[in-house]
Design a protein around this motif. Structure first.
Motif, PDB file in Angstrom:
ATOM      1  N   ALA A  83      74.603  60.913 -16.981  1.00 41.26           N
ATOM      2  CA  ALA A  83      74.987  61.660 -15.777  1.00 41.26           C
ATOM      3  C   ALA A  83      74.273  62.998 -15.676  1.00 41.26           C
ATOM      4  N   GLY A  84      73.543  63.396 -16.730  1.00 44.25           N
ATOM      5  CA  GLY A  84      72.743  64.610 -16.700  1.00 44.25           C
ATOM      6  C   GLY A  84      73.465  65.876 -17.066  1.00 44.25           C
ATOM      7  N   SER A  85      74.794  65.824 -17.185  1.00 41.28           N
ATOM      8  CA  SER A  85      75.558  67.055 -17.413  1.00 41.28           C
ATOM      9  C   SER A  85      76.354  67.043 -18.706  1.00 41.28           C
ATOM     10  N   GLY A  86      76.205  65.987 -19.517  1.00 44.64           N
ATOM     11  CA  GLY A  86      76.889  65.954 -20.811  1.00 44.64           C
ATOM     12  C   GLY A  86      78.290  65.401 -20.768  1.00 44.64           C
ATOM     13  N   VAL A  87      78.735  64.918 -19.617  1.00 48.96           N
ATOM     14  CA  VAL A  87      80.062  64.308 -19.490  1.00 48.96           C
ATOM     15  C   VAL A  87      79.869  62.859 -19.047  1.00 48.96           C
ATOM     16  N   GLY A  88      80.550  61.930 -19.705  1.00 49.49           N
ATOM     17  CA  GLY A  88      80.388  60.520 -19.395  1.00 49.49           C
ATOM     18  C   GLY A  88      79.650  59.828 -20.519  1.00 49.49           C
ATOM     19  N   TYR A  89      78.716  58.960 -20.186  1.00 48.59           N
ATOM     20  CA  TYR A  89      77.943  58.267 -21.213  1.00 48.59           C
ATOM     21  C   TYR A  89      76.873  59.206 -21.774  1.00 48.59           C
ATOM     22  N   THR A  90      76.946  59.461 -23.082  1.00 51.61           N
ATOM     23  CA  THR A  90      75.975  60.308 -23.758  1.00 51.61           C
ATOM     24  C   THR A  90      75.460  59.585 -24.990  1.00 51.61           C
ATOM     25  N   GLY A  91      74.335  60.036 -25.504  1.00 51.83           N
ATOM     26  CA  GLY A  91      73.740  59.390 -26.662  1.00 51.83           C
ATOM     27  C   GLY A  91      73.200  60.398 -27.656  1.00 51.83           C
ATOM     28  N   ILE A  92      72.995  59.922 -28.873  1.00 53.69           N
ATOM     29  CA  ILE A  92      72.460  60.768 -29.928  1.00 53.69           C
ATOM     30  C   ILE A  92      71.457  59.966 -30.744  1.00 53.69           C
ATOM     31  N   ARG A  93      70.343  60.596 -31.101  1.00 56.56           N
ATOM     32  CA  ARG A  93      69.384  60.026 -32.034  1.00 56.56           C
ATOM     33  C   ARG A  93      69.183  61.010 -33.182  1.00 56.56           C
ATOM     34  N   VAL A  94      69.027  60.476 -34.375  1.00 54.15           N
ATOM     35  CA  VAL A  94      68.797  61.299 -35.561  1.00 54.15           C
ATOM     36  C   VAL A  94      67.537  60.777 -36.244  1.00 54.15           C
ATOM     37  N   ARG A  95      66.562  61.652 -36.431  1.00 51.59           N
ATOM     38  CA  ARG A  95      65.253  61.266 -36.978  1.00 51.59           C
ATOM     39  C   ARG A  95      64.619  60.147 -36.151  1.00 51.59           C
ATOM     40  N   PHE A 588      59.393  68.184 -38.595  1.00 51.55           N
ATOM     41  CA  PHE A 588      58.037  67.743 -38.297  1.00 51.55           C
ATOM     42  C   PHE A 588      57.863  66.362 -38.936  1.00 51.55           C
ATOM     43  N   SER A 589      57.466  65.366 -38.151  1.00 50.60           N
ATOM     44  CA  SER A 589      57.489  64.004 -38.682  1.00 50.60           C
ATOM     45  C   SER A 589      56.358  63.147 -38.128  1.00 50.60           C
ATOM     46  N   LYS A 590      56.107  62.043 -38.829  1.00 46.95           N
ATOM     47  CA  LYS A 590      55.269  60.948 -38.367  1.00 46.95           C
ATOM     48  C   LYS A 590      56.120  59.685 -38.420  1.00 46.95           C
ATOM     49  N   ASN A 591      56.037  58.870 -37.359  1.00 45.98           N
ATOM     50  CA  ASN A 591      56.876  57.679 -37.258  1.00 45.98           C
ATOM     51  C   ASN A 591      55.990  56.540 -36.781  1.00 45.98           C
ATOM     52  N   ILE A 627      56.397  54.891 -33.250  1.00 44.62           N
ATOM     53  CA  ILE A 627      57.693  54.295 -32.936  1.00 44.62           C
ATOM     54  C   ILE A 627      58.272  55.021 -31.726  1.00 44.62           C
ATOM     55  N   SER A 628      58.814  54.255 -30.802  1.00 42.76           N
ATOM     56  CA  SER A 628      59.358  54.841 -29.581  1.00 42.76           C
ATOM     57  C   SER A 628      60.506  55.808 -29.878  1.00 42.76           C
ATOM     58  N   PHE A 629      60.661  56.790 -28.993  1.00 39.40           N
ATOM     59  CA  PHE A 629      61.751  57.784 -29.024  1.00 39.40           C
ATOM     60  C   PHE A 629      61.817  58.541 -30.352  1.00 39.40           C
ATOM     61  N   SER A 630      60.664  58.804 -30.932  1.00 34.69           N
ATOM     62  CA  SER A 630      60.595  59.497 -32.218  1.00 34.69           C
ATOM     63  C   SER A 630      59.642  60.685 -32.101  1.00 34.69           C
ATOM     64  N   PRO A 631      60.117  61.818 -31.583  1.00 35.12           N
ATOM     65  CA  PRO A 631      59.240  62.982 -31.408  1.00 35.12           C
ATOM     66  C   PRO A 631      58.754  63.521 -32.748  1.00 35.12           C
ATOM     67  N   GLU A 632      57.520  63.991 -32.765  1.00 34.53           N
ATOM     68  CA  GLU A 632      56.965  64.547 -34.003  1.00 34.53           C
ATOM     69  C   GLU A 632      57.540  65.919 -34.319  1.00 34.53           C
ATOM     70  N   ILE A 633      58.056  66.607 -33.303  1.00 29.72           N
ATOM     71  CA  ILE A 633      58.643  67.941 -33.521  1.00 29.72           C
ATOM     72  C   ILE A 633      60.006  68.002 -32.842  1.00 29.72           C
ATOM     73  N   ILE A 634      61.004  68.417 -33.596  1.00 28.42           N
ATOM     74  CA  ILE A 634      62.337  68.731 -33.060  1.00 28.42           C
ATOM     75  C   ILE A 634      62.731  70.076 -33.651  1.00 28.42           C
ATOM     76  N   GLN A 659      57.908  62.137 -26.494  1.00 30.36           N
ATOM     77  CA  GLN A 659      58.471  60.871 -26.953  1.00 30.36           C
ATOM     78  C   GLN A 659      57.830  59.728 -26.174  1.00 30.36           C
ATOM     79  N   TYR A 660      57.529  58.649 -26.877  1.00 31.72           N
ATOM     80  CA  TYR A 660      56.991  57.463 -26.216  1.00 31.72           C
ATOM     81  C   TYR A 660      58.132  56.524 -25.840  1.00 31.72           C
ATOM     82  N   LEU A 661      58.009  55.919 -24.651  1.00 35.84           N
ATOM     83  CA  LEU A 661      59.043  55.006 -24.172  1.00 35.84           C
ATOM     84  C   LEU A 661      58.962  53.631 -24.824  1.00 35.84           C
ATOM     85  N   ASP A 662      57.813  53.283 -25.353  1.00 38.41           N
ATOM     86  CA  ASP A 662      57.680  52.027 -26.082  1.00 38.41           C
ATOM     87  C   ASP A 662      56.804  52.273 -27.300  1.00 38.41           C
TER      88      ASP A 662
END
Length: 749
Positions: A83-95, A588-591, A627-634, A659-662
């Protein structure tokens, strides 16, 4: 179920019989309460990467947004909101790993959905208001209950019993019609008994068009506690209705590219109403326009925990859980064929509009236990659990415009998924010397899953799979001096495929395996702390999106033989003075995937009827691809300044790299890096007539950045008359809110 009720009743009676003494202070209460989770949580000397966050640290920002958004500043974490505002469906990725690979427990009870292995915090709105603290372990971490941790473990502990009675209420207002109201009360401990409760309601219109949320939740707890024994019963749950904003927005719409939007309309043969929405909605576009295009789900959890300290050396915990969930999502679908719902009808090619509901009615039962033995330098844990799950999936039509008679509310598909999960672990912690600490952990886990019936696209489901996993872990930490220490660990994790992997893939997928190497350094003084953690996560048969589709057009995943994530996580905290504190972290990562086969369908149409006349896959091989959705810098940082004793101002920043989508490392299928800044202010006063009044202000995205945090992509060959031979790529994004605010007031009695 009767056996489980008898079991927990026996637990209550047996533990009550041992309870004799009244607790003398809150320290003893907290110490006993820690026994509940001590077997699965990392401690300061445990050689894994982890972060603890307390209810006090969450308090100023807990103004209605979902749990993942509140954890956005933790290392290696990226969050998103449909929804863009942090309320409703939200997600989290780690590494870079998604929520299906993050093991989540509440008081040691598994929370991940048994079939999808995901977590849906929208089903438990405002749960953070009943949480004492949270621990996020990155990597494999220590053995836990439930699904395998392939990126992180998130462990939540509910509130410690309050020694004194209280009543609190929080009321929040904010942008996009966001409101939060809750009331919490507690009896304090009276004659060894206590009770606590919370009611909450959150509403928001959402930043995205029609992405409204109407969320209700409750939490109740009652218990009996002495110096040696604690028994507590919890009932909590949520009831949510959210307008669907699952589809995101086409790239041209997000970018305001009118020519690109018109091209999208032309090649997708959009109706006049769809075209008008695409051309005029702007970046808050939502493809759904039907008034009741909603997701509706209710979930209730029943937990019973018994903890007893038999002696200074031996303690035990036994917990039971039952979770009941039921709900549906409703959709309007136009120009549907009757045969897609009732293939036995004689008029299968007849077209009409339908309103359908797809249901999930599920039950989850769990029993977990832990035994702890301490003697001299040895700390030994034996624990595990047994979980059972049953999910009924079915669909019904509640309205249609077919000329033929259709059985309204009859189930046009049904399927049942059942899962049994057993695990046991043995952990040993040993102080080899005053400076050297050893950690060993072995876990055995067995999983049985079967599913029968028809899928939502009326394809038969007949799956029965058994998995058994052995997950060893070993590590050392060394205290160099009073300020510095180092650690290293090796851990193995295995994970079974989820429901969609097993029911949609043309090739039965293999279980995934992860070898996780961690090495870290910690420095800590009274004013300054710093940590550096190196990790190398080597995957065997990791499941990734390939670009392939099932016969309903949904994306599927397949195993890739070899892939890895490698990086360094840096954290620092500096208390410059009594008024100024600085906290920062960066990853800082490589995936990479060693070899990846990407599938694009070559579809040719009859330009007059739009019917497919040929259909074949085009497969491209990629080497050493991202690998998709794996930014090199966070990176994240917070600067907090205390203007007055009870007036704090924080400047919060977050940077997420490209982040790459695929998995093709294609710049044309990516999410741009973004840098977002927020301000959080809190002010507390203590008048004579009330314990505390606090005001909290959160201003998000203060520089009004237009950014997206999530998306998806697919490609295909599109060849009506006079079109070229290049594949068409459709990118869809989830725009996040521009500058917005939340203002809350809390009264504590």
């Amino acid at each position: 179920m009767k056996k489980q009720c008898l079991f927990v009743s026996f637990l209550v009676l047996s533990l009550c019989a041992t309870a004799q003494e009244k607790p003398q202070d809150s320290t003893k209460i907290e110490t006993l309460d820690e026994v509940l989770l001590s077997s699965t949580r990392a401690k300061d000397k445990t050689p894994v990467a982890f972060t603890n966050i307390t209810k006090e640290e969450l308090e100023s920002s807990n103004l209605g947004q979902d749990l993942p958004i509140l954890l956005d500043q933790l290392p290696s974490v990226v969050t998103t909101s449909d929804a863009g505002s942090g309320v409703g469906y939200t997600g989290i990725r780690v590494r870079g790993t998604d929520a299906t690979r993050v093991n989540v427990t509440i008081n040691g009870i598994p929370y991940n959905d048994s079939e999808s292995q995901g977590t849906f915090w929208v089903n438990m709105p405002d749960f953070v208001s009943s949480v004492e603290d949270i621990q996020l372990q990155r990597g494999v971490g220590t053995s836990s209950n439930g699904s395998g941790a392939f990126g992180a473990s998130l462990n939540l502990k509910t509130l410690n019993p309050s020694t004194e009675g209280y009543a609190n209420t929080t009321n929040t207002v904010g942008s996009y019609g966001t409101r939060k109201h809750n009331l919490s009360v507690g009896s304090g401990i009276k004659n060894n008994f206590y009770a606590e409760a919370r009611l909450s309601k959150i509403q928001s219109d959402g930043y995205i068009d029609r992405a409204a949320s109407d969320l209700k939740s409750f939490y109740t707890e009652a218990g009996y506690i002495t110096d040696k024994t604690q028994i507590k019963a919890l009932v909590f749950g949520g009831d949510q209705q959210t307008y669907q904003s699952w589809n995101g927005a086409p790239e041209a719409v997000v970018n305001g590219d009118l020519e690109g939007i018109q091209t999208f309309i032309d090649r997708n043969y959009s109706s006049d109403a769809e075209a008008d929405n695409l051309l005029n909605a702007g970046r808050t576009y939502n493809s759904y326009t039907y008034d009741n295009q909603t997701d509706n789900y209710k979930q209730t959890h029943y937990q019973l925990h018994g903890t007893h300290q038999f002696s200074s050396r031996f303690s035990a915990n036994l917990s039971g859980n039952f979770t009941k969930g039921a709900g549906y999502f409703e959709q309007f679908k136009d120009n549907e064929e009757l045969g897609d719902y009732f293939p036995g009808n004689s008029n299968v090619s007849e077209e009409g509009d339908v309103i359908r509901r797809r249901w999930l009615d599920n039950d989850f039962t769990a029993i977990v236990y832990s035994l702890n033995y301490k003697r001299d330098q040895l700390n030994l844990y034996l624990g595990g659990g047994y979980n059972t799950y049953k999910g009924d999936h079915y669909g019904e039509i509640i309205w249609d415009s077919f000329a033929s008679e259709v059985p309204i509310r009859n189930k046009y598909y049904t399927s049942v998924g059942e899962k049994k999960d057993y695990s046991t672990y043995l952990k040993a912690e040993y102080d080899l010397t005053s400076k050297l600490f050893a950690f060993a952990d072995v876990q055995y886990r067995a999983v049985h899953y079967n599913s029968t019936g028809l899928s939502s696209d009326l394809e038969p489901i007949d799956v029965e799979k058994d998995y058994s996993f052995f997950n060893p872990k070993l590590g050392l930490s060394y205290k160099i001096d009073n300020y510095n220490s180092v650690y290293g660990s090796f851990a193995v994790a295995n994970r079974e495929p989820n429901r969609d992997d097993l029911t949609k893939n043309p090739v039965t997928p293999k279980a995934e395996r992860l070898n996780d190497f961690e090495f870290g350094f910690k420095h800590r003084t009274s004013a300054f702390s710093a940590t550096a953690n190196l990790y190398y996560m080597s995957y065997k048969d990791q499941l990734v999106l390939t670009g392939d589709l099932d016969n309903a057009g949904d994306a599927i995943r397949e195993n890739v033989a070899d892939s890895y994530r490698a990086g360094i996580e840096l954290q620092l905290g500096y208390k410059a003075s009594d008024k100024l504190r600085i906290d920062a972290n960066a990853t800082f990562s490589k995936n990479k995937i060693d070899t990846f086969h990407y599938t694009v369908y070559d579809t040719q149409y009859d330009p007059n009827t739009f019917n497919t006349v040929s259909y074949s896959p085009v497969v491209t091989e990629y080497k050493d691809t991202d690998i998709s959705f794996s930014p090199e810098i966070i990176a994240g940082g917070t600067v907090t300044y205390s203007l007055l004793e009870d007036l704090n101002l924080s400047f919060i920043s977050k940077y997420v790299g490209k982040q790459y989508l695929d998995n093709t490392s294609s710049a044309s299928k990516s999410i741009d890096a973004y840098f977002v800044n927020n301000i959080n202010a809190s002010y507390k006063i203590h008048p004579n007539w009330i314990k505390e009044v606090s005001f909290n202000l959160l201003v998000n995205n203060i520089f009004n950045s237009e950014y997206v945090s999530n998306g998806y992509t697919y490609s295909y060959f599109y060849r009506p008359e006079n079109s070229g031979d290049e594949a068409i790529t459709e990118n869809f994004y989830y725009p996040q809110a521009t500058t917005n605010f939340l203002l809350g007031m809390t009264l504590k009695f």
